[in-house]
Design a protein around this motif. Structure first.
Motif, PDB file in Angstrom:
ATOM      1  N   LYS A 153      -9.919  -5.929   8.039  1.00 16.60           N
ATOM      2  CA  LYS A 153      -8.600  -6.462   8.435  1.00 16.60           C
ATOM      3  C   LYS A 153      -8.449  -5.327   9.482  1.00 16.60           C
ATOM      4  N   THR A 154      -7.104  -4.931   8.886  1.00 13.49           N
ATOM      5  CA  THR A 154      -6.423  -3.916   8.785  1.00 13.49           C
ATOM      6  C   THR A 154      -6.430  -2.317   8.773  1.00 13.49           C
ATOM      7  N   ILE A 155      -5.281  -1.488   9.149  1.00 17.55           N
ATOM      8  CA  ILE A 155      -5.872  -0.410   9.326  1.00 17.55           C
ATOM      9  C   ILE A 155      -4.034   0.276   8.864  1.00 17.55           C
ATOM     10  N   ARG A 156      -4.036   0.801   7.633  1.00 15.20           N
ATOM     11  CA  ARG A 156      -2.608   0.813   7.402  1.00 15.20           C
ATOM     12  C   ARG A 156      -2.175   1.966   7.725  1.00 15.20           C
ATOM     13  N   LYS A 157      -0.218   1.737   8.658  1.00 15.94           N
ATOM     14  CA  LYS A 157      -0.330   3.373   9.922  1.00 15.94           C
ATOM     15  C   LYS A 157       0.579   4.161   9.476  1.00 15.94           C
ATOM     16  N   SER A 158       0.376   4.095   7.999  1.00 16.38           N
ATOM     17  CA  SER A 158       0.756   5.322   7.118  1.00 16.38           C
ATOM     18  C   SER A 158       0.627   5.424   5.111  1.00 16.38           C
ATOM     19  N   VAL A 159       0.393   6.158   5.201  1.00 20.97           N
ATOM     20  CA  VAL A 159      -0.147   5.965   3.514  1.00 20.97           C
ATOM     21  C   VAL A 159       0.795   7.808   2.967  1.00 20.97           C
ATOM     22  N   ASP A 160       1.317   7.113   1.756  1.00 19.91           N
ATOM     23  CA  ASP A 160       1.762   8.209   1.435  1.00 19.91           C
ATOM     24  C   ASP A 160       0.804   9.285   0.398  1.00 19.91           C
ATOM     25  N   VAL A 161       1.824  10.518   0.824  1.00 19.82           N
ATOM     26  CA  VAL A 161       0.445  11.990  -0.124  1.00 19.82           C
ATOM     27  C   VAL A 161       1.673  12.419  -1.375  1.00 19.82           C
ATOM     28  N   CYS A 162       1.080  12.800  -1.907  1.00 22.27           N
ATOM     29  CA  CYS A 162       1.244  14.317  -2.416  1.00 22.27           C
ATOM     30  C   CYS A 162      -0.084  14.987  -3.511  1.00 22.27           C
ATOM     31  N   THR A 163       0.639  16.595  -3.300  1.00 18.72           N
ATOM     32  CA  THR A 163      -0.332  17.809  -4.240  1.00 18.72           C
ATOM     33  C   THR A 163       0.136  17.213  -5.196  1.00 18.72           C
ATOM     34  N   VAL A 164      -0.687  18.016  -6.238  1.00 14.94           N
ATOM     35  CA  VAL A 164      -0.318  18.207  -7.409  1.00 14.94           C
ATOM     36  C   VAL A 164      -1.724  19.470  -7.275  1.00 14.94           C
ATOM     37  N   PRO A 165      -0.392  20.741  -7.270  1.00 17.72           N
ATOM     38  CA  PRO A 165       0.385  21.468  -7.391  1.00 17.72           C
ATOM     39  C   PRO A 165       1.529  20.907  -6.536  1.00 17.72           C
ATOM     40  N   PRO A 170       6.289  -8.348  11.629  1.00 23.59           N
ATOM     41  CA  PRO A 170       7.299  -7.467  11.760  1.00 23.59           C
ATOM     42  C   PRO A 170       8.287  -7.814  10.116  1.00 23.59           C
ATOM     43  N   ILE A 171       9.132  -6.944   9.920  1.00 22.64           N
ATOM     44  CA  ILE A 171      10.016  -6.928   9.240  1.00 22.64           C
ATOM     45  C   ILE A 171      11.332  -8.491   9.330  1.00 22.64           C
ATOM     46  N   THR A 172      10.489 -10.064   7.914  1.00 22.96           N
ATOM     47  CA  THR A 172      12.215 -10.506   8.115  1.00 22.96           C
ATOM     48  C   THR A 172      12.900 -10.399   6.351  1.00 22.96           C
ATOM     49  N   ASP A 173      13.992 -11.079   6.427  1.00 23.87           N
ATOM     50  CA  ASP A 173      14.128 -10.932   4.916  1.00 23.87           C
ATOM     51  C   ASP A 173      13.206 -12.213   3.850  1.00 23.87           C
ATOM     52  N   SER A 174      12.299 -12.694   4.284  1.00 28.85           N
ATOM     53  CA  SER A 174      11.568 -13.480   3.273  1.00 28.85           C
ATOM     54  C   SER A 174       9.961 -13.222   2.904  1.00 28.85           C
ATOM     55  N   ILE A 175       9.596 -12.586   2.280  1.00 29.79           N
ATOM     56  CA  ILE A 175       8.203 -12.392   1.985  1.00 29.79           C
ATOM     57  C   ILE A 175       7.151 -12.901   2.565  1.00 29.79           C
ATOM     58  N   SER A 176       7.353 -14.706   1.689  1.00 26.95           N
ATOM     59  CA  SER A 176       6.751 -15.796   2.022  1.00 26.95           C
ATOM     60  C   SER A 176       6.391 -15.496   3.770  1.00 26.95           C
ATOM     61  N   ASP A 177       7.574 -15.512   4.623  1.00 25.46           N
ATOM     62  CA  ASP A 177       7.214 -15.824   5.655  1.00 25.46           C
ATOM     63  C   ASP A 177       6.485 -15.407   6.773  1.00 25.46           C
ATOM     64  N   MET A 178       6.516 -13.321   5.829  1.00 26.02           N
ATOM     65  CA  MET A 178       6.228 -12.553   6.176  1.00 26.02           C
ATOM     66  C   MET A 178       4.191 -12.223   6.541  1.00 26.02           C
ATOM     67  N   CYS A 179       4.297 -12.945   4.620  1.00 23.29           N
ATOM     68  CA  CYS A 179       2.465 -13.718   4.390  1.00 23.29           C
ATOM     69  C   CYS A 179       2.188 -14.662   5.581  1.00 23.29           C
ATOM     70  N   GLN A 180       2.470 -15.529   5.765  1.00 23.96           N
ATOM     71  CA  GLN A 180       2.638 -17.263   6.677  1.00 23.96           C
ATOM     72  C   GLN A 180       1.574 -16.062   7.657  1.00 23.96           C
ATOM     73  N   GLU A 181       2.873 -15.122   8.322  1.00 27.33           N
ATOM     74  CA  GLU A 181       2.488 -14.248   9.634  1.00 27.33           C
ATOM     75  C   GLU A 181       1.733 -13.566  10.096  1.00 27.33           C
ATOM     76  N   ILE A 182       0.976 -12.729   8.229  1.00 31.36           N
ATOM     77  CA  ILE A 182      -0.484 -12.675   8.500  1.00 31.36           C
ATOM     78  C   ILE A 182      -1.693 -13.190   8.163  1.00 31.36           C
ATOM     79  N   TYR A 183      -1.251 -14.888   7.543  1.00 28.23           N
ATOM     80  CA  TYR A 183      -2.511 -15.498   7.779  1.00 28.23           C
ATOM     81  C   TYR A 183      -2.373 -15.623   9.569  1.00 28.23           C
ATOM     82  N   ASN A 184      -1.246 -16.158   9.651  1.00 25.04           N
ATOM     83  CA  ASN A 184      -1.269 -16.715  11.003  1.00 25.04           C
ATOM     84  C   ASN A 184      -2.425 -15.750  12.446  1.00 25.04           C
ATOM     85  N   SER A 185      -1.689 -14.567  11.789  1.00 26.77           N
ATOM     86  CA  SER A 185      -2.390 -13.941  12.856  1.00 26.77           C
ATOM     87  C   SER A 185      -4.210 -13.742  12.427  1.00 26.77           C
TER      88      SER A 185
END
Length: 236
Positions: free
Chosen positions: A13-25, A127-142
């Protein structure tokens, strides 16, 4: 974000724009970051401060908890359902409160992590809004929604409860930021499944966190050195 549709087919469906990484050590981070950029050009790899930051950057356990508890009857009955379409305002508010607990723990540990709003925007290109539910509906609609689990024996519970939520609750107690909703969710899942998901986490038992100070844990998360022992080879 993707789902397997058949033996060798995957619906991406989508490819993430950003991925968090770290190494040990942590001194291996420059080489690891260079390798990641070579292998996956176009992805923004974000270095994080050790395994504590990486662990608290994983939003799947908290998000899967809220979605699963709000749709458990669908999972139990094997129904087909879209997980973002069914992230209704009340489920969305639950996810937001779970996120506040995680962010409070990260703040107390002094590590930088994404918010749930950042995560959904970067992962699903809305886009970021102040409602996670609204953002989820945008994901569905897209058209980028994915099916939720059609079985209660899903990793959303059987993996994320013992190995995701449990760690968050332990870290919360260590820094005096109790993750009350995370712990309550674990207890509810224990009751639903007749299991003790906390006890199923054999990794935390091996680390023996009760015998460590917070500073020792922070050092171990960056260096791989656990008191007199050393953790496994560098990893991303």
């Amino acid at each position: 974000t993707a789902r397997r549709t058949s033996g060798r087919s995957v619906d991406i469906k989508t490819i993430r724009k950003s991925v968090d990484v770290c190494t040990v050590p942590e001194e291996k981070s420059t080489a690891a970051l260079s390798l990641c950029n070579t292998l996956f050009p176009g992805i923004n790899f974000q270095p994080r401060d050790g395994l504590l930051a990486i662990s608290l950057s994983n939003l799947n356990p908290q998000n899967h908890l809220g979605m699963a508890l709000g749709n458990m009857s669908r999972m139990d009955k094997g129904e087909s359902w879209y997980q973002f379409e069914n992230t209704t305002p009340k489920i969305g508010r639950f996810l937001e409160d779970l996120d506040r607990e995680r962010l409070a723990i990260a703040d107390a540990l002094g590590v930088r992590v994404k918010t749930i709003y950042d995560h959904f925007s970067l992962s699903f290109h809305v886009p970021i809004t102040d409602s996670i539910s609204d953002m989820c509906q945008e994901i569905y609609n897209s058209g980028n929604d994915v099916y939720g689990p059609n079985t209660s024996e899903s990793r959303y519970i059987t993996e994320d409860c013992p190995f995701g939520l449990t760690l968050t609750t332990v870290l919360g107690r260590l820094v005096n930021r109790p993750a009350v909703l995370h712990e309550s969710g674990l207890m509810i899942c224990n009751s639903m499944y007749g299991r003790d998901f906390v006890a199923e986490n054999d990794l935390l038992k091996a680390l023996d966190l009760d015998g460590m100070t917070l500073e020792e844990l922070k050092v171990a998360a960056r260096t791989g050195r656990l008191r007199s022992r050393q953790l496994s080879s560098p990893a991303v």
